[in-house]
Design an enzyme around this catalytic site. Structure first.
Site, PDB file in Angstrom:
ATOM      1  N   SER A 142       0.851  -1.184   0.000  1.00 25.96           N
ATOM      2  CA  SER A 142       0.000   0.000   0.000  1.00 25.96           C
ATOM      3  C   SER A 142       0.888   1.235   0.000  1.00 25.96           C
ATOM      4  CB  SER A 142      -0.882   0.008   1.257  1.00 25.96           C
ATOM      5  OG  SER A 142      -1.528   1.255   1.432  1.00 25.96           O
ATOM      6  N   TYR A 155      -1.442  -0.207  10.659  1.00 29.17           N
ATOM      7  CA  TYR A 155      -1.665  -0.636   9.272  1.00 29.17           C
ATOM      8  C   TYR A 155      -0.422  -0.377   8.435  1.00 29.17           C
ATOM      9  CZ  TYR A 155      -3.677  -0.800   4.566  1.00 29.17           C
ATOM     10  OH  TYR A 155      -3.934  -1.089   3.250  1.00 29.17           O
TER      11      TYR A 155
END
Length: 245
Positions: A142, A155
């Protein structure tokens, strides 16, 4: 390189990037093992693939946090298609939160899915790929694995880990027939945001107007990477939405 007759595993194939990637690979000629927990969605995707492409698909109910389940996924893929040529480690969760709110169970869930799940996938396919001396591992990281925000701490940590795994794998297997690509998507229209429970984060996301990528945009990047000639290794692709200043 043609994907015709290649065998691909896509985890998290029941929605979003995984679903789009599985269909795109099938459209390009690859047979696909569809892996996720929601088998009813996988069955719908299997039907679509077999009706709209010339590829074959199998459905394998898989929880990537379960090592034995991922090993079974690899075994069933090889049994059905004779090889494992592509692994798309896509399954992931994005439970954004403020650290001060102490949602430790969600932190643990992200570690289990986003890191251990990727490791389980690598573990399950490596013996076959090394025996074949060919294979392509795609890890979905990501942009949060490049930049950290106030609410993405854990995250981002998991997605930085995915990038590190990708870089290490690429170096370790650089003299073999294995290739590794790290894909870092920006904000993609998906159901990931619906799983966020931190009310502060949810309210802030709701107030932001932003351009979102489509799952197909990431699927196209993946197909590009795995379709390159065997001597080409696309190490990393970052795909961001265009900003309208």
């Amino acid at each position: 390189m043609t994907l015709s007759g290649k065998a691909a595993i896509v985890t998290g194939a029941s929605s979003g990037i995984g679903e789009a990637t599985a269909f795109a690979l099938a459209k390009a000629g690859a047979n696909v093992a569809l892996a996720a927990r929601r088998t009813e969605r996988l069955e719908e995707l299997k039907t679509r693939i077999e009706n709209e492409t010339n590829a074959k698909a199998i459905v394998v109910k898989t929880d990537v946090t379960d090592k034995a389940a991922v090993e079974m996924l690899a075994a069933k893929t090889k049994e059905a298609f004779g090889s494992i040529d592509i692994l798309v480690n896509n399954a992931g969760v994005m439970l954004l939160s403020h650290i001060k709110n102490d949602l430790i169970d969600e932190w643990t869930r992200m570690v289990d899915v986003n890191i251990k799940g990727v490791l389980h996938g690598i573990h399950a396919v490596l013996p076959t790929m090394l025996e074949q001396n060919t294979g392509h591992i795609i890890n979905i990281s990501s942009v949060a694995g490049h930049e950290v925000t106030r609410t993405s701490t854990v995250y981002s940590a998991t997605k930085y880990a995915v990038r590190a795994l990708s870089m290490g794998l690429e170096k370790e297997f650089s003299t073999t027939g294995l290739r590794v690509t790290n894909i870092s998507p920006g904000a993609v229209e998906s159901e990931l945001r619906e799983h966020i429970t931190d009310e502060e984060v949810r309210s802030n996301l709701g107030n932001k107007k932003r351009t979102l990528l489509h799952a197909d945009d990431i699927a196209n990047a993946i197909v590009y990477a795995v379709s390159q000639p065997e001597y080409v290794n696309v190490n990393e692709i970052i795909v961001r939405p265009k900003l309208n200043y």
